[in-house]
Design an enzyme around this catalytic site. Structure first.
Site, PDB file in Angstrom:
ATOM      1  N   ASP A 247      17.403   2.174 -24.226  1.00  0.00           N
ATOM      2  CA  ASP A 247      16.239   2.649 -23.478  1.00  0.00           C
ATOM      3  C   ASP A 247      16.381   4.103 -23.037  1.00  0.00           C
ATOM      4  O   ASP A 247      15.391   4.740 -22.670  1.00  0.00           O
ATOM      5  CB  ASP A 247      16.012   1.785 -22.233  1.00  0.00           C
ATOM      6  CG  ASP A 247      15.478   0.409 -22.579  1.00  0.00           C
ATOM      7  OD1 ASP A 247      14.867   0.266 -23.658  1.00  0.00           O
ATOM      8  OD2 ASP A 247      15.657  -0.522 -21.778  1.00  0.00           O
TER       9      ASP A 247
ATOM     10  N   GLU B  90      24.715   5.221 -18.546  1.00  0.00           N
ATOM     11  CA  GLU B  90      23.892   6.053 -17.659  1.00  0.00           C
ATOM     12  C   GLU B  90      23.521   7.375 -18.303  1.00  0.00           C
ATOM     13  O   GLU B  90      22.855   8.203 -17.687  1.00  0.00           O
ATOM     14  CB  GLU B  90      24.629   6.302 -16.335  1.00  0.00           C
ATOM     15  CG  GLU B  90      24.814   5.051 -15.494  1.00  0.00           C
ATOM     16  CD  GLU B  90      23.495   4.371 -15.174  1.00  0.00           C
ATOM     17  OE1 GLU B  90      22.527   5.074 -14.800  1.00  0.00           O
ATOM     18  OE2 GLU B  90      23.418   3.137 -15.311  1.00  0.00           O
TER      19      GLU B  90
ATOM     20  N   GLU C 148      27.440  11.093 -20.408  1.00  0.00           N
ATOM     21  CA  GLU C 148      27.301  10.132 -19.316  1.00  0.00           C
ATOM     22  C   GLU C 148      26.284  10.604 -18.291  1.00  0.00           C
ATOM     23  O   GLU C 148      26.043   9.937 -17.296  1.00  0.00           O
ATOM     24  CB  GLU C 148      28.653   9.903 -18.642  1.00  0.00           C
ATOM     25  CG  GLU C 148      29.699   9.306 -19.565  1.00  0.00           C
ATOM     26  CD  GLU C 148      31.027   9.086 -18.859  1.00  0.00           C
ATOM     27  OE1 GLU C 148      31.229   7.985 -18.307  1.00  0.00           O
ATOM     28  OE2 GLU C 148      31.853  10.015 -18.863  1.00  0.00           O
TER      29      GLU C 148
ATOM     30  N   ARG D 299      22.533  13.477 -17.941  1.00  0.00           N
ATOM     31  CA  ARG D 299      21.191  13.695 -18.468  1.00  0.00           C
ATOM     32  C   ARG D 299      21.119  14.983 -19.283  1.00  0.00           C
ATOM     33  O   ARG D 299      21.453  16.061 -18.780  1.00  0.00           O
ATOM     34  CB  ARG D 299      20.202  13.772 -17.304  1.00  0.00           C
ATOM     35  CG  ARG D 299      18.767  14.047 -17.715  1.00  0.00           C
ATOM     36  CD  ARG D 299      17.854  14.194 -16.510  1.00  0.00           C
ATOM     37  NE  ARG D 299      16.500  14.484 -16.948  1.00  0.00           N
ATOM     38  CZ  ARG D 299      15.612  13.570 -17.291  1.00  0.00           C
ATOM     39  NH1 ARG D 299      15.941  12.291 -17.247  1.00  0.00           N
ATOM     40  NH2 ARG D 299      14.397  13.906 -17.683  1.00  0.00           N
TER      41      ARG D 299
ATOM     42  N   GLY E 259      29.400  11.606 -15.631  1.00  0.00           N
ATOM     43  CA  GLY E 259      28.515  10.604 -15.049  1.00  0.00           C
ATOM     44  C   GLY E 259      27.628  11.168 -13.956  1.00  0.00           C
ATOM     45  O   GLY E 259      28.102  11.786 -13.013  1.00  0.00           O
TER      46      GLY E 259
ATOM     47  N   ALA F  48      31.229  14.985 -12.810  1.00  0.00           N
ATOM     48  CA  ALA F  48      30.348  13.918 -12.343  1.00  0.00           C
ATOM     49  C   ALA F  48      29.428  14.416 -11.239  1.00  0.00           C
ATOM     50  O   ALA F  48      29.859  15.134 -10.326  1.00  0.00           O
ATOM     51  CB  ALA F  48      31.185  12.744 -11.841  1.00  0.00           C
TER      52      ALA F  48
ATOM     53  N   GLY G 221      19.830  30.963  -9.546  1.00  0.00           N
ATOM     54  CA  GLY G 221      19.871  31.805  -8.352  1.00  0.00           C
ATOM     55  C   GLY G 221      21.029  31.544  -7.412  1.00  0.00           C
ATOM     56  O   GLY G 221      21.133  32.194  -6.364  1.00  0.00           O
TER      57      GLY G 221
ATOM     58  N   ARG H 292      33.311  26.375  -9.116  1.00  0.00           N
ATOM     59  CA  ARG H 292      33.755  25.403  -8.119  1.00  0.00           C
ATOM     60  C   ARG H 292      33.331  25.855  -6.731  1.00  0.00           C
ATOM     61  O   ARG H 292      32.883  26.987  -6.525  1.00  0.00           O
ATOM     62  CB  ARG H 292      35.275  25.264  -8.161  1.00  0.00           C
ATOM     63  CG  ARG H 292      36.008  26.489  -7.614  1.00  0.00           C
ATOM     64  CD  ARG H 292      37.516  26.320  -7.664  1.00  0.00           C
ATOM     65  NE  ARG H 292      38.188  27.424  -6.971  1.00  0.00           N
ATOM     66  CZ  ARG H 292      39.508  27.589  -6.952  1.00  0.00           C
ATOM     67  NH1 ARG H 292      40.292  26.736  -7.608  1.00  0.00           N
ATOM     68  NH2 ARG H 292      40.053  28.597  -6.285  1.00  0.00           N
ATOM     69  N   ARG H 293      33.480  24.966  -5.762  1.00  0.00           N
ATOM     70  CA  ARG H 293      33.284  25.308  -4.353  1.00  0.00           C
ATOM     71  C   ARG H 293      34.633  25.458  -3.678  1.00  0.00           C
ATOM     72  O   ARG H 293      35.556  24.680  -3.946  1.00  0.00           O
ATOM     73  CB  ARG H 293      32.467  24.231  -3.626  1.00  0.00           C
ATOM     74  CG  ARG H 293      30.991  24.223  -3.989  1.00  0.00           C
ATOM     75  CD  ARG H 293      30.200  23.345  -3.036  1.00  0.00           C
ATOM     76  NE  ARG H 293      28.793  23.317  -3.367  1.00  0.00           N
ATOM     77  CZ  ARG H 293      27.903  24.231  -2.973  1.00  0.00           C
ATOM     78  NH1 ARG H 293      28.308  25.244  -2.217  1.00  0.00           N
ATOM     79  NH2 ARG H 293      26.628  24.135  -3.318  1.00  0.00           N
TER      80      ARG H 293
END
Length: 292
Positions: free
Chosen positions: A143, A160, A176, A178, A193, A219, A242, A266-267
């Site tokens: 699906d 997913e 994993e 979109r 994911g 992820a 931005g 990264r943060r």
């Protein structure tokens, strides 16, 4: 470029609901196919053969035309963004995809009186696997991959994962998250994911989103710029064009590094500031056993 195909259409009244093209070709000479006689799939739908040749540089003009373009993508005759899909939504009807085949949504209630009926969805785009199963791919949940997705040999789409039409992979990849319409993912890359890649254009419509080779979206991360090769986006980091980040002691927008290779985004674990740091060597290595 010319694409040709001989297909089998489902038709309700005078409306073409869908067309299945088993063997489209990248030429002006369609492969002739002898379809067996088809029983009526429902009281409101009949089948008919279609033979068509299209110019991929022109926009689609009919439902039959649009379905041939979607098949060309899923059969890997063309890559995403190599074929004109302008106005495709206008020529695709909204269809009820059911256990008895495609139906007009307004005909579903009458069909229920003929016996048990399952409706899988109401949409313009069907599942890819109901029309095309490319060789060498794994799709855990059918699906979540639309007709018109381009999946290269060795691609794994987990439960997913999601791949839209005119989007997909160009080599062995793990999906994993979109992959939105218009997005391409290079060989050896991993979409973690829950990760999400923004649609065809970002940055004010000036840049197409793509991911290079051996790159990783962690992820639950998000991406609104292009990535080059050997890049990593930290888990949970949503990087838009931005987004302000530090790069070699300067504060810049993420769009300034769009398409660059060998970068870790990264943060800072204490301040939360977004950083871009140079990386060396290969970005990631996929588990070859999962993609065999």
């Amino acid at each position: 470029m010319m694409i040709s195909g001989v297909g089998l259409a489902h038709i309700a009244g005078e409306q073409v609901l869908d067309v299945w093209y088993p063997r489209p070709t990248a030429s002006s000479h369609p492969v002739r196919i002898a379809f067996p006689e088809q029983p009526a799939p429902s009281g409101s739908v009949h089948t008919a053969q279609v033979a068509l040749t299209i110019d991929t540089e022109a926009a689609p003009t009919t439902t039959e035309d649009a379905y041939l373009r979607l098949h060309a993508l899923s059969h890997r005759l063309v890559r995403p963004n190599e074929i004109n899909l302008d106005g495709i939504f206008a020529v695709l009807p909204n269809v009820a995809w059911t256990s008895r085949g495609p139906l007009r949504p307004e005909d579903v209630e009458a069909e229920r009186f003929r016996g048990p009926l399952t409706v899988f969805g109401v949409d313009k785009f069907p599942r890819m696997v109901d029309y095309v199963i490319p060789d060498g791919v794994r799709i855990a949940d059918a699906d979540r991959v639309r007709l018109g997705a381009h999946l290269a040999h060795g691609t794994t789409v987990m439960h997913e994962g999601f791949v839209n039409f005119n989007a997909g992979t160009l080599g062995t990849s793990m999906v994993e998250g979109r992959i939105s319409q218009g997005v391409t993912v290079g060989n050896g890359s991993d979409i973690g994911g829950g990760a999400s890649i923004m649609g065809t254009l970002s940055g004010g419509g000036k840049e197409r989103i793509s991911i290079g080779e051996r790159s990783l979206l962690g992820a639950n991360s998000g991406l609104g710029i292009a990535l080059g090769d050997d890049c990593v986006v930290e888990a949970g980091l949503y990087l838009t064009a931005g987004t302000k980040l530090t790069w070699e002691s300067a504060v810049i927008s993420a769009r300034d590094l769009s398409g660059a290779s060998g970068i870790l985004f990264r943060r800072h674990s204490q301040t939360g500031a977004v950083q871009a740091i140079r990386r060396t060597g290969v970005g990631i290595e996929l588990n070859s056993a999962l993609h065999a």
